[in-house]
Design an enzyme around this catalytic site. Structure first.
Site, PDB file in Angstrom:
ATOM      1  N   GLU A  50      46.311  32.871  55.908  1.00 57.65           N
ATOM      2  CA  GLU A  50      46.255  34.724  56.667  1.00 57.65           C
ATOM      3  C   GLU A  50      44.776  34.941  55.815  1.00 57.65           C
ATOM      4  OE1 GLU A  50      49.210  33.292  55.844  1.00 57.65           O
ATOM      5  OE2 GLU A  50      50.589  33.169  57.554  1.00 57.65           O
ATOM      6  N   PHE A 112      66.031  39.923  55.238  1.00 56.83           N
ATOM      7  CA  PHE A 112      64.749  38.660  55.303  1.00 56.83           C
ATOM      8  C   PHE A 112      62.991  38.413  55.659  1.00 56.83           C
ATOM      9  CE2 PHE A 112      63.654  34.826  57.272  1.00 56.83           C
ATOM     10  CZ  PHE A 112      63.341  33.646  56.064  1.00 56.83           C
ATOM     11  N   GLN A 113      62.784  39.319  55.124  1.00 60.38           N
ATOM     12  CA  GLN A 113      60.992  39.067  54.982  1.00 60.38           C
ATOM     13  C   GLN A 113      60.484  40.093  55.182  1.00 60.38           C
ATOM     14  OE1 GLN A 113      60.040  36.091  58.318  1.00 60.38           O
ATOM     15  NE2 GLN A 113      59.196  34.759  57.060  1.00 60.38           N
ATOM     16  N   VAL A 386      31.950  33.739  45.859  1.00 59.66           N
ATOM     17  CA  VAL A 386      31.624  34.402  44.327  1.00 59.66           C
ATOM     18  C   VAL A 386      31.306  33.242  43.017  1.00 59.66           C
ATOM     19  CG1 VAL A 386      33.313  36.416  42.779  1.00 59.66           C
ATOM     20  CG2 VAL A 386      32.570  36.169  45.305  1.00 59.66           C
ATOM     21  N   PHE A 471      30.896  29.954  36.525  1.00 52.58           N
ATOM     22  CA  PHE A 471      30.618  31.193  36.559  1.00 52.58           C
ATOM     23  C   PHE A 471      31.257  31.552  35.015  1.00 52.58           C
ATOM     24  CE2 PHE A 471      29.757  35.924  37.305  1.00 52.58           C
ATOM     25  CZ  PHE A 471      28.942  36.236  36.728  1.00 52.58           C
TER      26      PHE A 471
HETATM   27  C1  LIG Z   1      40.392  35.212  43.698  1.00 54.81           C
HETATM   28  C2  LIG Z   1      39.332  35.441  42.257  1.00 54.81           C
HETATM   29  N1  LIG Z   1      40.457  35.151  40.967  1.00 54.81           N
HETATM   30  C3  LIG Z   1      39.419  34.838  40.085  1.00 54.81           C
HETATM   31  C4  LIG Z   1      37.819  35.578  40.073  1.00 54.81           C
HETATM   32  C5  LIG Z   1      36.903  35.191  38.364  1.00 54.81           C
HETATM   33  N2  LIG Z   1      36.282  34.029  38.740  1.00 54.81           N
HETATM   34  C6  LIG Z   1      34.878  35.000  39.139  1.00 54.81           C
HETATM   35  S1  LIG Z   1      33.492  33.665  39.558  1.00 54.81           S
HETATM   36  C7  LIG Z   1      35.091  32.317  39.336  1.00 54.81           C
HETATM   37  C8  LIG Z   1      34.378  30.763  39.364  1.00 54.81           C
HETATM   38  C9  LIG Z   1      34.418  30.511  40.545  1.00 54.81           C
HETATM   39  O1  LIG Z   1      34.373  28.804  40.306  1.00 54.81           O
HETATM   40  P1  LIG Z   1      33.390  27.771  41.252  1.00 54.81           P
HETATM   41  O2  LIG Z   1      34.178  28.367  42.706  1.00 54.81           O
HETATM   42  O3  LIG Z   1      33.905  26.735  41.515  1.00 54.81           O
HETATM   43  O4  LIG Z   1      32.065  28.445  41.642  1.00 54.81           O
HETATM   44  P2  LIG Z   1      30.779  28.138  40.006  1.00 54.81           P
HETATM   45  O5  LIG Z   1      31.048  29.282  39.411  1.00 54.81           O
HETATM   46  O6  LIG Z   1      32.148  26.585  39.473  1.00 54.81           O
HETATM   47  O7  LIG Z   1      30.360  27.252  40.804  1.00 54.81           O
HETATM   48  C10 LIG Z   1      35.597  33.009  38.856  1.00 54.81           C
HETATM   49  C11 LIG Z   1      37.308  32.517  38.156  1.00 54.81           C
HETATM   50  C12 LIG Z   1      37.348  36.160  41.315  1.00 54.81           C
HETATM   51  N3  LIG Z   1      36.288  36.372  40.889  1.00 54.81           N
HETATM   52  N4  LIG Z   1      38.258  35.873  42.626  1.00 54.81           N
END
Ligand SMILES: Cc1ncc(C[n+]2csc(CCOP(=O)(O)OP(=O)(O)O)c2C)c(N)n1
Ligand SMILES: [Mg+2]
Length: 578
Positions: A50, A112-113, A386, A471
């Site tokens: 979802e 439930f739920q 992100v 990152f």
């Molecule tokens: C749901 C969520 N969990 C944790 C984070 C913290 N966070 C931001 S960027 C990132 C790493 C992303 O890794 P990846 O998708 O492999 O991209 P990379 O930076 O390695 O290219 C994390 C853990 C977040 N922003 N959102």
């Protein structure tokens, strides 16, 4: 069969122009999904999580500007929507979430739920109400739609399965005109426009910072920059609206920006903020001589990031239309020339990082991003995860006024990109949709990769496979921490794709990047590009290089003393500064 609340519900959605609902069925939703089937006007887009449904609806709403809908069954079903809904709400896109509820007689009995979506979703919505009987319909749903569309954001309607099956109250059919309020155009009072003109005419070097509020105001913004001889810095959400065909553009500032944007903003006499709520306060000019003026249609945004000398409440386009005739052309171009020269240099340095050289061992992720940008369709839709993919999108995707770019730019959630690509492709089946995914982001919601094959969505998913939460790894090292918890043991994603019924391609050699991406983009159907890229990259932010240097020194000392000297050798070998 008597007309049910569910029938009335889907009829109202159709009048509101809803074309599809992203979601997962459940018994509390059966009444609604059955009504959908019988009605036959609205498509049910069957995803596997979802959260993906909410992100997909958000992407559709972002691209079309119109209401998009997602749905989840009672309890865990709708709870899974929540992270995606936070993203939609914070990005101010009109999304209606249907949260089915346990039978009405059981509410409050620890059934439930049972959860209470009206309180759970309060923080991520403008409007969140329970429909407890047929007599509240269609009014509650209509209010929810008006709130989402009119105030741009999320509305949640909570409906118990049995209420959906009740006989509908006798109400006249809704009218689209009253259901979909149009946006007002806010023109500021004449006095405010005069004050703004006086401020801009009375000072020398003006820099403009432009955000998503500049949508539809490209020509006005450029005309103003031309008259003021002002460099234009853009916030990330302004990129798709302002970066293209723009000789005044000097890039972004901020943690993922680069130096020309940073210095243009700090080194000016007046900073003019246009439709931006750029959140990082440390990047605003602080010198006593610098004046800041801000134009925003939302009064609550004025002055909340930087102390402004003048706040003007108004639409960017309408404000600039009123302002332009009052602006005197500046005689000197030196501020603009200096900033654009700096930008050209920064751009050249960034492009050099994206060149794949012969004999280079590993692919730089920048090379992948630039090749995608160079080869993508003129009206491609990009989504970016992100993490580092957001940095690559900010720096290497070229916009042109037709291309679109969606991310999780306010909520900052991982795993947004592929989920959003589903909504983008469902809404625009004929357009090229490219998801720039991290290996962390991709695997977080990987179940819905299968939806591409199942739904026949020809999305091109590029996985930046650096075997790391890259990152965060960089953040840890540059703040003096030993990197921790960031490694992945990844499968061959191309093989995973093939096993899932999607064309998979693995690119491991810099020399193969251009041809590999060309082949992937030419494929008539969904594709996964498993781009095996260097883990060690250092996207240096413009402002905190000294801090980062200190952080790295501390990291190196810790690495030596904790017996992890090999990490340093790896780091040196991969030459993160190259
Ligand atoms: C749901 C969520 N969990 C944790 C984070 C913290 N966070 C931001 S960027 C990132 C790493 C992303 O890794 P990846 O998708 O492999 O991209 P990379 O930076 O390695 O290219 C994390 C853990 C977040 N922003 N959102
Ligand atoms: Mg990664």
């Amino acid at each position: 069969m008597a007309r049910s609340v569910a029938d009335q519900f889907v009829e109202t959605l159709a009048v509101a122009g809803v074309k599809r609902i992203y979601g997962i069925v459940g018994d509390s939703l059966n009444g609604l999904t059955d009504a959908l089937q019988r009605q036959g006007k609205i498509e049910w887009v069957h995803v596997r999580h979802e959260e993906v449904a909410a992100f997909a609806a958000g992407a559709e709403a972002h691209l079309t500007g119109e209401l998009a809908v997602c749905a989840g069954s009672c309890g865990p079903g709708n709870l899974h929507l929540i992270n995606g809904l936070f993203d939609c709400h914070r990005s101010r896109v009109p999304v209606l979430a249907i949260a089915a509820q346990v039978p009405s007689a059981e509410i409050g009995a620890g059934y439930f739920q049972e959860t209470h979506p009206e309180s759970l979703f309060k923080e991520c919505s403008h409007y969140c109400e329970l429909i407890s009987g047929a007599n509240q319909m269609p009014r509650t749903l209509e209010i929810a739609i008006r709130q989402a569309v009119g105030n741009r954001g999320v509305s949640v309607v909570v409906i118990p399965g049995d209420v959906a099956l009740q006989s509908a109250a006798d109400a006249p059919p809704p009218k689209a005109e009253g259901l979909l309020p149009r946006r007002a155009v806010v023109t500021p009072p004449r006095d405010d426009v005069d004050l703004l003109a006086a401020l801009l005419n009375g000072h020398g070097r003006v820099t403009m910072l432009c955000g998503s509020g500049c949508q539809g105001a490209h020509d006005q913004v450029l005309a103003l920059a031309d008259r003021l001889k002002a460099p234009i810095v853009h916030a990330f959400r302004g990129k798709e609206h302002i970066e293209w065909d723009n000789p005044f553009d000097v890039g972004m500032t901020g943690l993922i920006g680069f130096s020309s944007g940073y210095y243009a903003m700090l080194d000016c006499d007046v900073l003019l903020m246009l439709g931006t709520d750029f959140p990082y306060r440390q990047f605003y000019p602080r010198g006593p001589g610098v004046r800041i003026a801000q134009v925003d249609m939302r009064p609550e945004n004025i002055g909340r990031r930087a102390p402004v000398d003048l706040g003007v409440v108004g639409d960017v386009r309408a404000t600039l239309d009123a302002l332009l005739p009052l602006i005197e052309e500046k005689g000197s171009r030196s501020h603009l020339d200096q900033a654009t020269q700096h930008y050209r240099k920064a751009r050249k340095d960034l492009d050099a990082l994206a060149a794949g050289s012969t004999g280079q061992r590993l692919i730089h992720p920048q090379q992948i991003a630039k090749a995608i940008s160079d080869q993508a369709a003129a009206d491609a839709v990009f989504t970016c995860d992100v993490g580092l993919p957001t940095v690559w999108a900010a720096r290497y995707l070229t916009m042109n006024g037709k291309r679109r770019l969606i991310g999780s730019f306010w909520h900052g959630s991982m795993a947004n990109a592929m989920a959003q690509s589903i909504g983008a492709q469902a809404a625009f089946p004929g357009r090229q949709v490219i998801s720039l995914s991290g290996d962390g982001g991709f695997t977080m919601l990987m179940g819905d990769f299968l939806s591409l094959a199942q739904l026949g969505l020809p999305v091109k998913v590029v996985v930046f496979n650096n075997s790391a939460l890259g990152f965060i790894e960089i953040e840890q090292k540059s703040s003096g921490f030993l990197d921790f918890g960031t490694s992945f043991k990844n499968p061959n994603f191309a093989a995973v794709a093939e096993a899932s019924g999607v064309r998979g391609m693995r690119i491991e050699d810099p020399a193969e990047v251009d041809t590999g991406i060309a082949a992937a983009l030419a494929h008539d159907g969904p594709v996964l590009i498993d781009a095996v890229v260097s883990r060690m990259v250092l996207p240096i932010p413009p402002a905190i290089t000294v801090e980062m240097a200190k952080g790295f020194t501390l990291y190196m000392l810790k690495a030596v003393f904790s017996g992890r000297a090999n990490d340093l050798i790896d780091l040196a070998r991969s030459n993160p500064w190259d």
